[in-house]
Write an enzyme that holds these catalytic residues in place. Structure first.
Site, PDB file in Angstrom:
ATOM      1  N   ASP A 160       0.823  -1.207   0.000  1.00 58.04           N
ATOM      2  CA  ASP A 160       0.000   0.000   0.000  1.00 58.04           C
ATOM      3  C   ASP A 160       0.854   1.252   0.000  1.00 58.04           C
ATOM      4  O   ASP A 160       0.546   2.229  -0.672  1.00 58.04           O
ATOM      5  CB  ASP A 160      -0.960   0.007   1.200  1.00 58.04           C
ATOM      6  CG  ASP A 160      -0.257  -0.126   2.540  1.00 58.04           C
ATOM      7  OD1 ASP A 160       0.895  -0.622   2.574  1.00 58.04           O
ATOM      8  OD2 ASP A 160      -0.847   0.253   3.573  1.00 58.04           O
ATOM      9  N   ARG A 198       5.162   4.531   6.106  1.00 63.46           N
ATOM     10  CA  ARG A 198       4.717   4.488   7.497  1.00 63.46           C
ATOM     11  C   ARG A 198       4.823   3.070   8.056  1.00 63.46           C
ATOM     12  O   ARG A 198       5.299   2.152   7.374  1.00 63.46           O
ATOM     13  CB  ARG A 198       3.294   5.037   7.618  1.00 63.46           C
ATOM     14  CG  ARG A 198       2.243   4.166   6.981  1.00 63.46           C
ATOM     15  CD  ARG A 198       0.857   4.793   7.132  1.00 63.46           C
ATOM     16  NE  ARG A 198      -0.156   4.007   6.491  1.00 63.46           N
ATOM     17  CZ  ARG A 198      -1.167   4.506   5.806  1.00 63.46           C
ATOM     18  NH1 ARG A 198      -1.301   5.809   5.660  1.00 63.46           N
ATOM     19  NH2 ARG A 198      -2.064   3.711   5.259  1.00 63.46           N
ATOM     20  N   GLU A 205       3.382   0.424   8.064  1.00 64.93           N
ATOM     21  CA  GLU A 205       2.370  -0.440   7.450  1.00 64.93           C
ATOM     22  C   GLU A 205       3.021  -1.240   6.325  1.00 64.93           C
ATOM     23  O   GLU A 205       3.383  -2.366   6.507  1.00 64.93           O
ATOM     24  CB  GLU A 205       1.176   0.406   6.966  1.00 64.93           C
ATOM     25  CG  GLU A 205       0.016  -0.464   6.542  1.00 64.93           C
ATOM     26  CD  GLU A 205      -1.329   0.208   6.671  1.00 64.93           C
ATOM     27  OE1 GLU A 205      -1.402   1.420   6.864  1.00 64.93           O
ATOM     28  OE2 GLU A 205      -2.344  -0.510   6.555  1.00 64.93           O
ATOM     29  N   ASP A 226      -5.660  -2.631  -2.762  1.00 68.04           N
ATOM     30  CA  ASP A 226      -4.847  -1.641  -3.465  1.00 68.04           C
ATOM     31  C   ASP A 226      -4.340  -2.199  -4.795  1.00 68.04           C
ATOM     32  O   ASP A 226      -4.445  -1.548  -5.840  1.00 68.04           O
ATOM     33  CB  ASP A 226      -3.676  -1.200  -2.578  1.00 68.04           C
ATOM     34  CG  ASP A 226      -4.154  -0.614  -1.258  1.00 68.04           C
ATOM     35  OD1 ASP A 226      -4.982  -1.275  -0.579  1.00 68.04           O
ATOM     36  OD2 ASP A 226      -3.742   0.495  -0.887  1.00 68.04           O
ATOM     37  N   TRP A 274     -11.212  -6.146  -2.146  1.00 66.59           N
ATOM     38  CA  TRP A 274     -10.022  -6.622  -1.452  1.00 66.59           C
ATOM     39  C   TRP A 274      -9.855  -8.126  -1.718  1.00 66.59           C
ATOM     40  O   TRP A 274      -9.043  -8.517  -2.544  1.00 66.59           O
ATOM     41  CB  TRP A 274     -10.111  -6.285   0.041  1.00 66.59           C
ATOM     42  CG  TRP A 274      -9.599  -4.907   0.334  1.00 66.59           C
ATOM     43  CD1 TRP A 274      -8.383  -4.596   0.885  1.00 66.59           C
ATOM     44  CD2 TRP A 274     -10.244  -3.648   0.060  1.00 66.59           C
ATOM     45  NE1 TRP A 274      -8.249  -3.224   0.960  1.00 66.59           N
ATOM     46  CE2 TRP A 274      -9.368  -2.621   0.464  1.00 66.59           C
ATOM     47  CE3 TRP A 274     -11.459  -3.286  -0.496  1.00 66.59           C
ATOM     48  CZ2 TRP A 274      -9.677  -1.272   0.342  1.00 66.59           C
ATOM     49  CZ3 TRP A 274     -11.784  -1.947  -0.620  1.00 66.59           C
ATOM     50  CH2 TRP A 274     -10.891  -0.958  -0.207  1.00 66.59           C
ATOM     51  N   GLU A 301      -2.473   8.951  -0.862  1.00 69.75           N
ATOM     52  CA  GLU A 301      -3.470   7.992  -0.374  1.00 69.75           C
ATOM     53  C   GLU A 301      -4.882   8.552  -0.544  1.00 69.75           C
ATOM     54  O   GLU A 301      -5.805   7.848  -0.909  1.00 69.75           O
ATOM     55  CB  GLU A 301      -3.213   7.686   1.098  1.00 69.75           C
ATOM     56  CG  GLU A 301      -4.175   6.671   1.683  1.00 69.75           C
ATOM     57  CD  GLU A 301      -3.743   6.192   3.042  1.00 69.75           C
ATOM     58  OE1 GLU A 301      -2.895   6.848   3.666  1.00 69.75           O
ATOM     59  OE2 GLU A 301      -4.251   5.146   3.487  1.00 69.75           O
ATOM     60  N   HIS A 358       0.880   6.169  -2.395  1.00 66.75           N
ATOM     61  CA  HIS A 358      -0.092   5.072  -2.367  1.00 66.75           C
ATOM     62  C   HIS A 358      -0.575   4.882  -3.799  1.00 66.75           C
ATOM     63  O   HIS A 358      -1.223   5.758  -4.347  1.00 66.75           O
ATOM     64  CB  HIS A 358      -1.285   5.535  -1.526  1.00 66.75           C
ATOM     65  CG  HIS A 358      -1.604   4.686  -0.357  1.00 66.75           C
ATOM     66  ND1 HIS A 358      -0.807   4.645   0.759  1.00 66.75           N
ATOM     67  CD2 HIS A 358      -2.661   3.871  -0.102  1.00 66.75           C
ATOM     68  CE1 HIS A 358      -1.366   3.836   1.654  1.00 66.75           C
ATOM     69  NE2 HIS A 358      -2.492   3.338   1.154  1.00 66.75           N
TER      70      HIS A 358
HETATM   71  C1  BGC Z   1      -4.121   0.860   3.703  1.00 59.87           C
HETATM   72  C2  BGC Z   1      -4.979   0.808   2.480  1.00 59.87           C
HETATM   73  C3  BGC Z   1      -5.832  -0.411   2.627  1.00 59.87           C
HETATM   74  C4  BGC Z   1      -6.761  -0.093   3.739  1.00 59.87           C
HETATM   75  C5  BGC Z   1      -7.855  -1.043   3.967  1.00 59.87           C
HETATM   76  C6  BGC Z   1      -5.033   1.141   4.850  1.00 59.87           C
HETATM   77  O1  BGC Z   1      -4.385   1.288   6.038  1.00 59.87           O
HETATM   78  O2  BGC Z   1      -3.090   1.767   3.610  1.00 59.87           O
HETATM   79  O3  BGC Z   1      -4.504   1.251   1.354  1.00 59.87           O
HETATM   80  O4  BGC Z   1      -6.418  -0.911   1.506  1.00 59.87           O
HETATM   81  O5  BGC Z   1      -6.038   0.173   4.928  1.00 59.87           O
HETATM   82  O6  BGC Z   1      -8.413  -0.855   5.149  1.00 59.87           O
END
Ligand code: BGC
Length: 830
Positions: A348, A352, A354, A361, A414, A626, A647
């Protein structure tokens, strides 16, 4: 391919030596040089291989991140010329990487193991036919060195004074090093890496070096990217340099780190001293455009550092350019978004805490990615992980590799990546293998979705991300979009059942194909019953709902016409800014074009007011954000915390640009047959799109002025095209084959439009420039006019039907001078 492994073992450092990055080595004597030497190596953690004092290969952050318990990638290097008679040394330095470092926003770390572990075999063949292998095991020795700490999110801390110089070369005294400890890891997980490795792909020099109000030194590389900084420095021993990374500066010019959340993104280098020292971290990466540099000995100059771009070294296959620099930058931002997020797996974001393989995505961005680069390797590898995780857990995780054992519900856009992404790859490359590899996963996923479909045929049960990041969703609840989540989910189910029916048919699963086709039709009927009025309104009237109903083919012809008109109204209601999220944004422009509203699609595309496709570009963005309004006009971050500035998901608009502005789309899998159909707008006077398809290079380029249109198309052997000549006087459609084709014709002559006091405000407001000119003159005469009027009236709003003269009459202070001035400005418009 499953690897045959001799008796190599996974090895790690003994407890006492934990914390710092371990260096592993093994010396060995050879009577003569081998005729062939092959190193196979992997790690839980990340590895850097060394042989006889030289780093092996140029792979970065290997083995990358896969679902390690199922697939741990092994790299292979031919090292024949590096192994010789006499003493040799093979070894590796290991970092924590994904296996042992931090993962995710929940404070997890060491998800796979507490300490990194190495696995290698060095297979040697000699002239006399002898074979010998050096394999990782207890006879390796291990010590720590200069890398004091390393973490993908937090950065690397390197003290050059502690580097065991010469550690991987013959003659080094390793007597103080400890024996390595054998540890367990399932060897059945070892598989050969098939995708290209991560490599350094570019360096970027600083654009400016400046001093922030706090006194901090700030370097701007001019491009948001993923990678790290390489330095060249001279200073005294023990000098400690700190490099902090960020994507943005605060409005007062300091490094902004709030959107990194808890990722420290800080590298530290301590000098050995007194010579020129070159350094870059190896076991971390950052998403950044800016760096704050402190502790630098002397004055920092532009030649002292550069940014190094890293990503999976895929082959570029798609290019796009137009006469509009903002559009070109938007496209370029999508390319950079991809480069920053294809580091071994599709993520994503790269900055950060994550950086996960979020399914939604890449599902949204997949077709764009497959156009821009050859992604068979990296996405094939990632999909193999998705299939493995599904087979193991019994559900498709929201992000892969999964980092929690918590069960995650099947979701539209998703989870259905397991169907739509292989389908997109099949459409791109024409290869059914990816479909058969994922078929059991697809069917398994669908069965779970069906458990969540209610008696009315609507996918209404369970959690959905829905139209995630609808700009109108309340702060902190990015899932609460205007579009009903069950509507979005059912629309996506309609799409995926269609894809699955076609996949089953292609793979010869005829019964399945018939079943999925029935399901597809029933889902469509249920959708219409529940969400569509007979005349074509889609119930919640959210732009995303209209876009999906139109593009997925859920409406009959008259309904689609009405839905298109309603969509225009809704887009206009939003002032031609973006009012769709993850689910709708990839489709809204197509929906407008398909229902005959290309002009509105272009107006939405070229809008600069936030949130819009162009707003970030006009604010200096060099990647896709994002959310389109991640940085507000005053330079502060949007308070939602969804403010990654890199993003790729919304970069899916690039796919529309290739197909609609460039005019190139595939009609048959693998581009054996294509459609050429550019949609013209006066605002764009030239465009070119080039795509290196599975069958060779396809090129389309066109230019236009007010009266003339020129089109050039080149097709490789074996490719045919259906060409729709845009705005051709006879609206011509034709078939062409390989070779270069040229057309040149007069565009239909449009009477120059004239404007005056009797023009409707809606008509004037169709062009942002015209409206700005009108508002400008009004403001001169009536400074008290509210600034909201600077926004053109909605073309469908009732007041858009009234004339400028009516409007002036309603202004109590109208003067003859004002009326004359307004008339003059209107008459100068065309
Ligand atoms: C991510 C997204 C993701 C989403 C879904 C986010 O924290 O960065 O791009 O698809 O969460 O909840």
């Amino acid at each position: 391919m499953q690897l045959k492994h001799s008796e190599a073992e996974f090895i790690e450092a003994p407890e006492l030596q934990r914390g710092r990055a371990p260096y592993f080595r093994r010396g060995f004597e050879l009577a003569d040089a081998p005729t062939r030497a092959v190193l196979r190596i992997t790690a839980l953690g990340v590895f850097e291989p060394w042989l006889n004092g030289v780093r092996v290969g140029d792979e970065i952050l290997a083995p990358g991140w896969t679902s390690y318990r199922h697939r741990l990638l092994v790299s292979t290097f031919d090292v024949t010329t590096s192994v010789h008679a006499g003493e040799n040394v093979v070894g590796a330095i290991l970092g924590n990487g994904w296996a042992c470092g931090r993962l995710g926003w929940d404070g997890l770390s060491a998800v796979y193991r507490d300490a990194p572990a190495l696995y290698l075999t060095l297979d040697l063949e000699f002239a006399d036919g002898r074979r010998e292998s050096i394999v990782s095991g207890p006879d390796f020795r291990v010590a720590t060195g200069a890398i004091l700490a390393d973490d993908l999110y937090d950065g690397e801390d390197y003290d050059a004074r502690l580097e065991p110089v010469g550690w991987s070369a013959p003659g080094f005294d390793a007597s103080a090093w400890s024996p390595a400890v054998v540890t367990e890891w399932p060897k059945a997980s070892l598989v050969d890496r098939v995708a290209e490795p991560v490599r350094e792909t570019q360096t970027v020099a600083p654009v400016t070096i400046s001093t922030a109000p706090s006194g901090a030194t700030i370097v701007d590389f001019g491009q948001n990217l993923a990678g790290w900084i390489r330095i060249r420095v001279t200073g005294s021993s023990g000098t400690r340099i700190t490099l902090r990374h960020g994507e943005l500066l605060t409005p007062d010019g300091e490094l902004e780190t709030a959107n990194l959340r808890t990722a420290k993104a800080t590298d530290r280098y301590t000098l050995a001293g007194d010579t020129v020292e070159h350094w870059q971290p190896r076991f971390t990466f950052h998403g950044f455009r800016y760096a704050e540099v402190s502790g630098w000995p002397g004055e920092l100059g532009p030649d002292d550092l550069e940014a190094v771009v890293i990503h999976t070294d895929m082959r570029r296959t798609g290019w796009f350019e137009t006469s509009d620099p903002l559009l070109n930058r938007l496209h370029e931002n999508a390319v950079w978004g991809m480069r920053g997020n294809f580091i071994g797996l599709p993520t994503d974001c790269p900055q950060r805490d994550e950086r996960l393989g979020w399914t939604g995505d890449i599902n949204a961005f997949g077709p764009t990615a497959a156009f821009l680069y050859d992604v068979r390797g990296i996405l094939g590898s990632w999909l193999a992980d998705v299939a493995a995780e599904h087979a193991d857990r019994g559900y498709v995780p929201w992000y892969v590799p999964a980092i929690t054992a918590k069960r995650q519900a099947p979701t539209a856009l998703w989870g259905d990546v397991v169907i739509s992404l292989p389908w997109a790859l099949y459409r791109e490359y024409g290869d059914v293998d990816i479909l058969s590899a994922l078929y059991p996963t697809m069917v398994g996923f669908l069965e779970q979705v069906l458990e969540n479909v209610d008696a009315d045929g609507i996918w209404s049960r369970g959690f959905q991300f829905g139209d995630w990041l609808d700009p109108d969703a309340p702060e902190g609840r990015s899932d609460l979009a205007k579009a009903n989540p069950a509507l979005v989910a059912t629309a996506y189910l309609y799409r995926t059942t269609n894809e699955l029916a076609r996949i089953a048919e292609l793979l010869g699963h005829d019964e399945d194909a018939a079943r999925f086709q029935r399901l597809h039709e029933n889902t469509g009927a249920a959708f219409r019953r529940e969400f569509v009025t007979p005349s074509g309104r889609v119930v919640d009237e959210a732009p995303t709902s209209y876009a999906l109903a139109i593009v997925f083919g859920l409406l009959d012809e008259p309904q689609a016409v009405r839905a298109g008109d309603r969509l225009v109204t809704r887009v206009a209601d939003a002032g031609f800014t973006i009012s769709t999220g993850f689910a709708g944004t990839p489709h809204i422009l197509d929906a407008l074009v398909q229902t005959g509203h290309a002009d509105v699609a272009y107006r939405l595309l070229l809008q600069q007011r936030s949130p819009s496709f162009f707003y970030p570009v006009t604010s200096g963005a060099t990647t896709i954000w994002e959310r389109w309004d991640a940085v507000r006009a005053d330079g502060t971050l949007h308070p939602s915390s969804m403010t990654s500035l890199n993003h790729y998901a919304f970069g899916s608009v690039a796919d529309w640009m290739h197909r609609t502005i460039g005019g190139l789309s595939a009609l048959a899998p693998g581009y054996s047959r294509v459609r050429i159909a550019p949609q013209l707008t006066e605002a764009i006077t030239s465009a070119s799109v080039r795509h290196d398809t599975a069958r060779g290079l396809v090129e389309v380029s066109w230019t236009r002025d007010a009266s003339l249109f020129d089109l050039e198309v080149t097709l490789p052997d074996g490719v045919t095209a259906l060409v729709t000549l845009p705005d051709h006087p006879e609206s011509s459609e034709l078939e062409i084959g390989s070779g270069t084709h040229l057309w040149s014709y007069e565009l239909p002559h449009e009477e120059p439009r004239s404007f005056g006091l009797d023009s409707t405000t809606g008509d004037v407001g169709r062009s942002a420039e015209r409206w700005a000119a009108l508002f400008g003159v009004l403001k001169q005469h009536f400074p008290m006019l509210p600034d909201e009027l600077a926004i053109p009236p909605l073309i469908t709003a009732p007041q858009a039907q009234s004339t400028v003269a009516d409007m002036l009459e309603h202004i109590p202070w109208t003067t003859p001078e004002a009326v004359a001035d307004v008339e003059r400005v209107l008459q100068s418009m065309s």
